[in-house]
Design a protein around this motif. Structure first.
Motif, PDB file in Angstrom:
ATOM      1  N   GLN A   1     -34.401  -7.842 143.281  1.00 50.79           N
ATOM      2  CA  GLN A   1     -34.483  -6.193 143.214  1.00 50.79           C
ATOM      3  C   GLN A   1     -32.944  -5.988 142.944  1.00 50.79           C
ATOM      4  O   GLN A   1     -33.227  -4.796 141.935  1.00 50.79           O
TER       5      GLN A   1
ATOM      6  N   ASP B   1     -25.568  -3.790 150.649  1.00 52.81           N
ATOM      7  CA  ASP B   1     -27.108  -4.258 151.148  1.00 52.81           C
ATOM      8  C   ASP B   1     -28.516  -5.082 150.044  1.00 52.81           C
ATOM      9  O   ASP B   1     -27.691  -4.386 149.049  1.00 52.81           O
TER      10      ASP B   1
ATOM     11  N   GLY C   1     -31.620  -7.213 149.765  1.00 53.06           N
ATOM     12  CA  GLY C   1     -32.731  -7.440 150.315  1.00 53.06           C
ATOM     13  C   GLY C   1     -33.412  -8.429 149.854  1.00 53.06           C
ATOM     14  O   GLY C   1     -34.221  -9.627 151.155  1.00 53.06           O
TER      15      GLY C   1
END
Length: 218
Positions: free
Chosen positions: A189, A183, A185
């Motif tokens: 992050q 994951d 993004g």
């Protein structure tokens, strides 16, 4: 895992790159955010540090689609496939190259000052960024470094998007990423502190590295 900041990420990346320590290596940071990471990696390897400034030349009607990449010293790497498919004529291609080349030379003069570019011919080049999202800038940097004579290119980053890592396999001889998360993004992050890197910090890191290398050579 989240890195405290770019310096922390660079230290960890430097440990992963220890296998290059005895080789003829040059570490190149992609400004601006890649340079603090690259500085730590260069310190770990005892290698010289420099920047690699590249600009993508976009198709006139779709700027995000790169038809060429330019680097300092007049280096131009053209993607003939994109040029052909987009139907770009030679005049538009050359105009885009000149525009982006001027930007490259301006940035290089500002960041490096009066120091000369570290030669890459026949050497192992470690290209470092603070993270790789789409891989388009990293791909351009690989092409330019190759055109400048790099014998081997190791693309290194603390974190890399999985799809970008797959696509970059043909651009670098080796890809070193501490994390390739499922994951992804945005690069930020994966950092606790991801404040913007300023030009002054880049210049200071390059000057400090140059002094260190000069001292080691004496």
């Amino acid at each position: 895992m989240r890195f405290r900041d770019r310096k922390d990420a660079g230290r960890l990346l430097g440990r992963r790159l220890e296998f290059l320590r005895r080789q003829d290596v040059v570490v190149l940071g992609l400004p601006r955010g890649g340079v603090p990471v690259a500085a730590e990696a260069a310190r770990a390897l005892g290698a010289p540090l420099d920047v690699i400034v590249v600009r993508k030349v976009g198709v006139p009607f779709q700027r995000e689609l790169a038809m060429a990449a330019v680097g300092e010293g007049g280096v131009v790497v053209v993607n003939d496939r994109v040029v052909g498919l987009a139907g770009v004529d030679q005049e538009d291609l050359e105009q885009g190259e000149r525009r982006e080349q001027a930007e490259v030379e301006s940035r290089v003069r500002y960041l490096r000052g009066d120091r000369r570019r570290i030669p890459l011919t026949g050497r192992t080049v470690v290209l470092v960024d603070d993270g790789i999202a789409t891989g388009s800038t990293a791909r351009a940097a690989c092409a330019v470094a190759r055109a400048l004579g790099a014998a081997r290119i190791v693309l290194a980053a603390p974190v890399c998007a999985r799809e970008a890592a797959r696509q970059l396999a043909d651009d670098a001889d080796e890809l070193v990423c501490l994390q390739v998360p499922r994951d992804f993004g945005a690069v930020g992050q994966f950092y606790v502190d991801f404040r913007a890197t300023e030009d002054d910090e880049v210049i200071e890191l390059l000057e400090r590295a140059a002094r260190s290398q000069a001292g080691a050579a004496e």
